[in-house]
Scaffold this motif. Structure first.
Motif, PDB file in Angstrom:
ATOM      1  N   ASN A   1      -9.230  12.016   4.310  1.00 36.83           N
ATOM      2  CA  ASN A   1      -9.448  11.427   3.002  1.00 36.83           C
ATOM      3  C   ASN A   1      -9.081  12.421   1.918  1.00 36.83           C
ATOM      4  OD1 ASN A   1     -11.934  12.932   1.955  1.00 36.83           O
ATOM      5  ND2 ASN A   1     -12.665  12.168   3.917  1.00 36.83           N
TER       6      ASN A   1
ATOM      7  N   VAL B   1      -4.985   3.704   3.132  1.00 35.40           N
ATOM      8  CA  VAL B   1      -5.992   2.842   2.520  1.00 35.40           C
ATOM      9  C   VAL B   1      -6.655   3.639   1.407  1.00 35.40           C
ATOM     10  CG1 VAL B   1      -8.159   1.597   2.872  1.00 35.40           C
ATOM     11  CG2 VAL B   1      -6.386   1.549   4.648  1.00 35.40           C
TER      12      VAL B   1
ATOM     13  N   MET C   1      -9.694   4.134  -1.343  1.00 37.65           N
ATOM     14  CA  MET C   1     -11.120   3.791  -1.353  1.00 37.65           C
ATOM     15  C   MET C   1     -11.807   4.546  -2.480  1.00 37.65           C
ATOM     16  SD  MET C   1     -13.793   4.400   1.784  1.00 37.65           S
ATOM     17  CE  MET C   1     -15.555   4.165   1.626  1.00 37.65           C
TER      18      MET C   1
ATOM     19  N   HIS D   1     -15.748   4.626  -5.061  1.00 37.47           N
ATOM     20  CA  HIS D   1     -17.048   4.091  -5.478  1.00 37.47           C
ATOM     21  C   HIS D   1     -17.127   4.109  -6.990  1.00 37.47           C
ATOM     22  CE1 HIS D   1     -21.326   4.852  -6.694  1.00 37.47           C
ATOM     23  NE2 HIS D   1     -21.495   3.751  -5.969  1.00 37.47           N
TER      24      HIS D   1
ATOM     25  N   ALA E   1     -13.674   3.486  -7.501  1.00 36.42           N
ATOM     26  CA  ALA E   1     -13.202   2.194  -7.000  1.00 36.42           C
ATOM     27  C   ALA E   1     -12.294   1.531  -8.030  1.00 36.42           C
ATOM     28  CB  ALA E   1     -14.388   1.285  -6.670  1.00 36.42           C
TER      29      ALA E   1
ATOM     30  N   PHE F   1      -7.317  -1.697   0.415  1.00 35.80           N
ATOM     31  CA  PHE F   1      -8.201  -1.159  -0.609  1.00 35.80           C
ATOM     32  C   PHE F   1      -9.644  -1.401  -0.197  1.00 35.80           C
ATOM     33  CE2 PHE F   1     -10.757  -2.559  -4.395  1.00 35.80           C
ATOM     34  CZ  PHE F   1     -11.054  -1.287  -4.865  1.00 35.80           C
ATOM     35  N   ILE F   2     -10.466  -0.348  -0.269  1.00 33.07           N
ATOM     36  CA  ILE F   2     -11.903  -0.475  -0.026  1.00 33.07           C
ATOM     37  C   ILE F   2     -12.615  -0.103  -1.322  1.00 33.07           C
ATOM     38  CG2 ILE F   2     -13.897   0.304   1.310  1.00 33.07           C
ATOM     39  CD1 ILE F   2     -11.942   1.102   3.552  1.00 33.07           C
ATOM     40  N   GLY F   3     -13.370  -1.029  -1.855  1.00 33.02           N
ATOM     41  CA  GLY F   3     -14.082  -0.792  -3.106  1.00 33.02           C
ATOM     42  C   GLY F   3     -15.582  -0.875  -2.922  1.00 33.02           C
TER      43      GLY F   3
ATOM     44  N   ALA G   1      -8.319  -6.321   0.982  1.00 36.01           N
ATOM     45  CA  ALA G   1      -9.426  -5.546   0.430  1.00 36.01           C
ATOM     46  C   ALA G   1     -10.712  -5.761   1.202  1.00 36.01           C
ATOM     47  CB  ALA G   1      -9.646  -5.919  -1.037  1.00 36.01           C
TER      48      ALA G   1
ATOM     49  N   THR H   1     -22.284   0.495   5.694  1.00 35.28           N
ATOM     50  CA  THR H   1     -21.135   0.740   4.821  1.00 35.28           C
ATOM     51  C   THR H   1     -20.015   1.463   5.558  1.00 35.28           C
ATOM     52  OG1 THR H   1     -22.706   0.921   2.989  1.00 35.28           O
ATOM     53  CG2 THR H   1     -20.463   1.678   2.578  1.00 35.28           C
TER      54      THR H   1
ATOM     55  N   ALA I   1     -16.232   0.079   6.657  1.00 36.53           N
ATOM     56  CA  ALA I   1     -15.020   0.738   6.174  1.00 36.53           C
ATOM     57  C   ALA I   1     -14.116   1.146   7.330  1.00 36.53           C
ATOM     58  CB  ALA I   1     -15.386   1.951   5.321  1.00 36.53           C
TER      59      ALA I   1
ATOM     60  N   VAL J   1     -10.293  -0.198   8.085  1.00 38.12           N
ATOM     61  CA  VAL J   1      -9.142   0.703   8.219  1.00 38.12           C
ATOM     62  C   VAL J   1      -8.459   0.492   9.558  1.00 38.12           C
ATOM     63  CG1 VAL J   1      -8.430   3.118   8.396  1.00 38.12           C
ATOM     64  CG2 VAL J   1     -10.032   2.430   6.601  1.00 38.12           C
TER      65      VAL J   1
END
Length: 198
Positions: free
Chosen positions: A2, A44, A46, A48, A52, A78-80, A121, A178, A182, A186
């Motif tokens: 990441n 991807v 991501m 917060h 986000a 996309f992970i929001g 997403a 969570t 995620a 992915v």
């Protein structure tokens, strides 16, 4: 792996500058990580809260990646987490100084930038979030569905704004899945991209 971006909501930085930096970081990942070994790997994005929001702009507003490099592929997904995707940041007291250059206001609203071909997403939100209201995730999910993009959502009972990101930490994972959600997302995106590894 990441690449992280600090919380930008309270920073003295304009949205265009923040997203420019995020797009440059994305371009670095494409060139230095995603293409290692001669094969393309999906990326991807991501984030917060404000992160986000920035990640959503990278995913759904192609102008940022176009300015960051030549032929950068759009994100595979996309992970929001509790992102402010739908509110008007140019009028909100705590954000209007950050977004005062956003013209029109919709240029800073990811929900208004979704188009056909938008990356899939995963949108996660806590039901007790009083900082970024649930309608932000719900409205973005509706916009993505309207253009035929895949979107998964989850609203975790009893979880607030900061509490959502805290559930990524090992001692608090029992409060909401969570991280599992995620990782699963992915893995799904990577599989659809025809690659093994992220």
């Amino acid at each position: 792996g990441n690449v992280t971006d600090p919380e930008l909501l309270g920073a003295l930085v304009r949205t265009a500058e923040a997203c420019r930096d995020a797009a440059l970081a994305y371009g670095w990942v494409v060139k230095n990580v995603a293409m290692v070994g001669g094969r393309s790997r999906p990326i991807v994005v991501m984030g917060h809260s404000a992160g986000a929001h920035s990640a959503a702009l990278i995913a759904y507003d192609g102008r940022y990646l176009a300015r960051a490099g030549t032929n950068l592929p759009k994100p595979a997904g996309f992970i929001g987490l509790a992102g402010p995707y739908a509110f008007d940041p140019t009028t909100w007291p705590s954000t209007k100084h950050i977004f005062d250059t956003a013209q029109p206001a919709d240029s800073a609203r990811p929900v208004a930038l979704v188009r056909v071909g938008a990356p899939p997403a995963l949108l996660l939100h806590g039901s007790d979030d009083t900082t970024v209201k649930l309608y932000n995730s719900r409205d973005l999910a509706a916009a993505l569905k309207a253009v035929g993009s895949t979107v998964e959502t989850a609203e975790y009972a009893g979880i607030g704004h900061i509490g959502l990101v805290l559930t990524l930490a090992a001692p608090l994972r029992w409060r909401a899945p969570t991280l599992d959600a995620a990782v699963k997302f992915v893995d799904q995106v990577a599989g659809k991209s025809g690659t093994c590894g992220t």
